[in-house]
Design an enzyme around this catalytic site. Structure first.
Site, short mmCIF file in Angstrom:
data_model
loop_
_atom_site.label_atom_id
_atom_site.label_comp_id
_atom_site.label_asym_id
_atom_site.label_seq_id
_atom_site.Cartn_x
_atom_site.Cartn_y
_atom_site.Cartn_z
N TYR A 1 0.78 -1.13 0.20
CA TYR A 1 0.18 -0.07 0.02
C TYR A 1 0.86 1.29 -0.16
CZ TYR A 1 -3.66 -3.31 1.72
OH TYR A 1 -4.33 -4.40 1.74
N ARG B 1 -16.48 -1.89 -2.54
CA ARG B 1 -15.63 -0.67 -3.21
C ARG B 1 -16.40 0.35 -3.04
NH1 ARG B 1 -10.81 -3.36 -4.14
NH2 ARG B 1 -10.98 -5.42 -4.68
#
Length: 333
Positions: free
Chosen positions: A55, A209
């Site tokens: 990330y 999402r």
């Protein structure tokens, strides 16, 4: 905050997925905003925090490590290796799946440094590198446990068969796969395998999402680096079909007396006591909204109508592109 068991750890029933603060959905928020969200999560009673070497190519771990260091003894800190940024010939970092033992050790040591901690509570294999036997990768991870660098192990984006192979090498405490009303793949075999083996199941992307938050109306407005641009469900034709599910879904949320996001999370919490979702957000108000889902109780009739409304038969499009599907090991319908 309600709590659930994850291996030897008692954690908040809803954890926090830190990815959004540095990665994946276009330009990330400022470091200051990321700090505000993480501090608010602590204040709201979150004790499970999930990050990864991938990330932001390490920036997320650096942020999490800096902000959460004063609270280290009060939280369960999770990270992942075997998928990280590797410089190419020109020095540009590229995501690379690499499950070789030496790489896993290097990923872990890099994560420990960025997280400013001596031990990672739960360390996941982020992706199974199919060129390396899962037994070899998990064997390397088990040695990290023996050395005190990691406390318990997990796997991400794997099948039930791979979980069983890994579990035979070293106990696996958690599996992290995508799971929500609109991604039901874990129901094929993984949920049953986790119950049988005593493994916690940690759903990522629990609100689809952003779709189940009623927050994705114009896919043309996605930023250039938003990973949803490459996901078939957000292609214009599929998205238009999926949008037709939202009005009846929002009606069920009103009936339950909650927001659409809270309904999605409450549905997951009702799938089993070993299910611990990790929604992510960049906004404090959305964080508080998500965490309130732990207080919801859904009756069986409402759950049945939710199941019938949004499932693998009613959602248009695959969750991943063909390339991304080749990189994971999860069962498919």
């Amino acid at each position: 905050m309600h709590h659930r068991q994850l291996g030897p750890f008692t954690v908040s029933a809803i954890g926090f997925g830190c990815m959004n603060l540095s990665h994946a959905y276009g330009v990330p928020p400022s470091a200051e905003q990321g700090e505000r969200v993480l501090r608010a999560a602590i204040e709201q009673g979150v004790t499970l925090f999930d990050t990864a070497a991938l990330y932001g190519f390490g920036r997320n771990e650096e942020l999490v490590g800096r902000v959460l260091k004063p609270h280290r003894q009060d939280i369960t800190l999770c990270s992942k290796g075997g998928l990280a940024g590797v410089p190419d010939a020109s020095g540009i970092l590229k995501r690379v799946i690499d499950g070789r033992p030496d790489t896993i050790r290097r990923n872990c040591e890099d994560s420990l440094r960025r997280l400013q901690t001596e031990v990672i509570d739960l360390y996941y294999l982020h992706r199974w590198d199919k060129a390396v036997p899962i037994e070899d990768s998990v064997g390397a991870m088990s040695r990290l446990v023996e050395e005190g660098k990691v406390r318990i192990l997990g796997l991400s984006e794997v099948s039930a068969a791979t979980l069983r192979k890994a579990h035979a090498v070293h106990p696996i405490a958690a599996v992290q796969n995508e799971y929500s009303l609109w991604t039901r793949n874990p129901e094929i075999a993984m949920l049953a395998a986790c119950r049988e083996l005593g493994v916690a199941f940690v759903p990522f992307s629990p609100v689809a999402r952003g779709f189940l938050c009623d927050a994705v109306h114009d896919v043309g407005s996605f930023e250039a680096k938003d990973i949803r641009r490459a996901m078939p469900r957000f292609e214009p034709e599929n998205h238009a079909r999926n949008l037709q599910l939202l009005p009846p879904y929002k009606a069920l949320a009103r009936e339950a007396g909650c927001t659409p996001a809270q309904l999605a999370l409450a549905w997951l919490l009702h799938r089993g006591d070993n299910v611990i979702p990790i929604p992510g957000t960049t906004r404090v108000e959305h964080l508080r909204e998500d965490l309130a889902a732990a207080d919801l109780r859904l009756d069986a009739n409402l759950v049945g109508r939710l199941d019938a409304l949004i499932n693998q038969h009613t959602v248009a499009g695959n969750r991943y592109s063909e390339q991304s599907n080749r990189e994971v090991d999860t069962e498919t319908f």
